[in-house]
Design a protein around this motif. Structure first.
Motif, short mmCIF file in Angstrom:
data_model
loop_
_atom_site.label_atom_id
_atom_site.label_comp_id
_atom_site.label_asym_id
_atom_site.label_seq_id
_atom_site.Cartn_x
_atom_site.Cartn_y
_atom_site.Cartn_z
N SER A 91 0.67 -1.08 -0.04
CA SER A 91 -0.11 -0.03 -0.01
C SER A 91 1.07 1.13 0.11
CB SER A 91 -0.81 0.16 1.26
OG SER A 91 -0.20 0.22 2.30
N LEU A 103 0.00 10.27 -5.82
CA LEU A 103 -0.67 8.82 -5.90
C LEU A 103 -1.80 8.77 -6.80
CD1 LEU A 103 0.00 7.71 -2.06
CD2 LEU A 103 1.61 7.46 -4.08
N GLU A 104 -2.33 9.65 -7.16
CA GLU A 104 -3.46 9.40 -8.03
C GLU A 104 -3.10 9.12 -9.40
OE1 GLU A 104 -5.84 13.02 -8.23
OE2 GLU A 104 -6.66 12.99 -6.21
N ASN A 107 0.91 3.95 -9.53
CA ASN A 107 0.51 2.79 -9.12
C ASN A 107 1.78 1.87 -8.43
OD1 ASN A 107 -0.73 0.66 -7.77
ND2 ASN A 107 -1.25 -0.54 -9.76
N LYS A 109 1.81 -0.12 -5.81
CA LYS A 109 1.42 -1.34 -5.60
C LYS A 109 2.06 -2.81 -6.13
CE LYS A 109 -2.43 -4.26 -3.25
NZ LYS A 109 -3.95 -3.84 -2.87
#
Length: 187
Positions: A91, A103-104, A107, A109
């Motif tokens: 995360s 972070l928008e 990615n 993760k």
């Protein structure tokens, strides 16, 4: 066996035919009992294997999604990465609006932490928050902090910034989060 023999006593046929028929039927019954035993064993083994697969699947999923290390990355945007046992990002959390904007668009993760750090430091949105005087601050919480810090310092884009790496405890991280701050800003 006696029921079969009594049933064949009333049949009028040669004794050899009766005996071979009795032998054939008794063998079939024995094979049926044997097959039932094997079916029971196979079914039991299949159920046990399925149970083990479910248990290990749940345990494996748990290991992959349990955070054991954390990296706080602070300039003005404040972002924290949570890593699993295999050093993959599970995360990424923003601790201010600038971090949320970054972070928008990316990615992180599933990436290794070094790949995630490189991705973040080379992101155009992240770069727009930095200049020559910006001080990039990494704070690490882990049982193996030195290894993670070496990994961060070995990232391709780390040398482009005036950066520093620090160690912190889980207690300090809990205090920081209770005040709504990233670990790096709190430290």
């Amino acid at each position: 066996m006696n029921k079969i023999k009594r049933a064949f006593d009333t049949v009028t046929a040669e004794d050899t035919l009766k005996d071979s028929s009795i032998l054939f039927i008794s063998n079939k019954l024995k094979n049926r009992k044997r097959m039932f035993k094997f079916r029971y064993i196979y079914k039991t083994a299949a159920i046990a294997a399925a149970c083990f697969a479910v248990i290990f699947g749940i345990k494996g999923y748990s290991v992959l999604n349990t955070a054991v290390s954390y990296i706080s990355i602070d300039v003005n945007p404040s972002i924290e990465l949570a890593l699993n046992k295999f050093d993959n990002v599970i995360s990424a959390a923003a601790y201010n609006d600038d971090g949320a904007v970054i972070l928008e668009n990316i990615n992180l993760k599933g990436k290794s932490y070094t790949e995630a750090v490189d991705t973040l430091l080379t992101d155009d949105e992240f770069i727009s928050y930095t200049d020559e005087d910006s001080k990039l601050d990494f704070t690490v919480v882990s049982d193996d902090q030195n290894r993670i810090i070496e990994g961060i310092q070995g990232c391709h884009s780390y040398g482009q910034y005036n950066g520093s790496c620090h160690e912190a405890s889980r207690e300090m991280m809990s205090e920081a989060h209770s005040h709504g701050l990233s670990l790096g800003k709190y430290r």
